[in-house]
Design an enzyme around this catalytic site. Sequence first.
Site, PDB file in Angstrom:
ATOM      1  N   LYS A  19       1.082  -1.257   0.016  1.00  0.00           N
ATOM      2  CA  LYS A  19      -0.008   0.096  -0.403  1.00  0.00           C
ATOM      3  C   LYS A  19       1.158   1.015   0.267  1.00  0.00           C
ATOM      4  O   LYS A  19       0.768   2.377  -0.517  1.00  0.00           O
ATOM      5  CB  LYS A  19      -0.963   0.466   1.261  1.00  0.00           C
ATOM      6  CG  LYS A  19      -2.462  -0.525   0.865  1.00  0.00           C
ATOM      7  CD  LYS A  19      -3.499  -1.593   2.158  1.00  0.00           C
ATOM      8  CE  LYS A  19      -4.605  -1.760   1.738  1.00  0.00           C
ATOM      9  NZ  LYS A  19      -5.477  -1.992   2.852  1.00  0.00           N
TER      10      LYS A  19
ATOM     11  N   LYS B  16      -4.218 -10.194  -5.788  1.00  0.00           N
ATOM     12  CA  LYS B  16      -5.595 -10.568  -4.614  1.00  0.00           C
ATOM     13  C   LYS B  16      -6.729  -9.637  -4.661  1.00  0.00           C
ATOM     14  O   LYS B  16      -6.527  -8.580  -5.510  1.00  0.00           O
ATOM     15  CB  LYS B  16      -4.802 -10.419  -3.300  1.00  0.00           C
ATOM     16  CG  LYS B  16      -6.185 -10.520  -2.261  1.00  0.00           C
ATOM     17  CD  LYS B  16      -5.268  -9.732  -0.497  1.00  0.00           C
ATOM     18  CE  LYS B  16      -6.183  -8.577  -0.738  1.00  0.00           C
ATOM     19  NZ  LYS B  16      -7.627  -8.632   0.582  1.00  0.00           N
TER      20      LYS B  16
ATOM     21  N   LYS C 123     -10.269  -4.406  -2.380  1.00  0.00           N
ATOM     22  CA  LYS C 123     -11.176  -2.794  -2.385  1.00  0.00           C
ATOM     23  C   LYS C 123     -10.344  -1.939  -3.414  1.00  0.00           C
ATOM     24  O   LYS C 123     -10.911  -1.465  -4.447  1.00  0.00           O
ATOM     25  CB  LYS C 123     -11.681  -2.990  -1.254  1.00  0.00           C
ATOM     26  CG  LYS C 123     -12.921  -4.089  -0.566  1.00  0.00           C
ATOM     27  CD  LYS C 123     -13.502  -3.183   0.571  1.00  0.00           C
ATOM     28  CE  LYS C 123     -13.274  -4.261   1.443  1.00  0.00           C
ATOM     29  NZ  LYS C 123     -12.224  -3.706   2.617  1.00  0.00           N
TER      30      LYS C 123
END
Length: 328
Positions: free
Chosen positions: A111, A191, A194
Amino acid sequence: MQRVFSGIQPSGELHIGNYLGAVRNWVALHSEYECIFCVVDLHAITQPYEPKELAPRTLEMAVGLLAAGLDPERCTLFVQSHVPEHAELAWALSTVAPLGDLERMTQFKDKAAREETVPAALLNYPVLQAADILLYLAEKVPVGEDQLQHLELAREIARRWNARFGTALFPEPQPVLSKARRIVGLDGNAKMSKSLGNTIGVLESPEAIWEKLRPAMTDPARKTRRDPGTPEICNIYALHQHFSTPDEVEHVAQMCRTAGWGCLDCKRLLADNMIAALAPMRERAADLKAHPERVRGVLGRGAEHCRRLAGATMARVREAMGLAPRSA
Ligand code: ATP
Ligand code: MG
């Protein structure tokens, strides 16, 4: 009765990866454990987000969870920021959380790589997650595979805190994995997440599901309709395992290997089965959306219950850490 805790971010739609990897297990654990589930809005704000959208998304996630089968008569559902002790315990735990471990977390590295400026909250995300679990002295945590590393760190933090402050207050929480521990996204690669936009939402319309499945990645060797494929490397085949009958799964594999079907035929069957499996959830969600006061009621009662439990844990934490008692 042992206690279960788990959470989900309102960072986007509840998707089939969340459902198959975690939420389905949340529902299955209702009868055996005392279950506490949380929409973790304080986690969601560690990624770029639109403030105006956060509250509606939080409510939508609660609708999705109830529609997916959480029974508010048999479990507790609440919003993380409604119980301020989560943030308070996270601060207390950050005094024993090793910086090196936080920097090594795969999710942090992934991230952080997408941000120009990396917020400290993204680094501290696993400390808040440890606080979520430890605040309720939970022993079992149903999650997808991507959360195993964070859970390992939560155990390390619990051990360090217990050792430093000379009490065995915190149990070491153990993961509970489902059969679908890692659902891959529609890109056929990462993966399903969202924040990556490679999802199929559990509440999506039949048309939207088909629009998303149609262009989804398959075995790249199947360039034309006549090229045979290898089902084992195709994500559509992987998804069939969760939505189709064993006979259908076998048939799909056979039709792929022999080029008997094109990828669109294979996707059409998957879409039909997925739409049928998700239909009851869409119906329940429509009903809940028509009565938002019911959902707010569930969340209000949940937060009240959790504030009581959290208050009791924090009193013990403050005392063990030597913080001055509050005058009455
Ligand atoms: P974000 O991209 O914002 O991190 P997410 O899709 O990863 O969102 P989370 O709210 O972080 O969703 O995770 C909720 C739960 O769903 C966790 O238990 C996580 O392990 C599980 N989960 C998330 N994605 C998958 C997946 N692709 N397969 C299986 N489980 C998953
Ligand atoms: Mg995630």
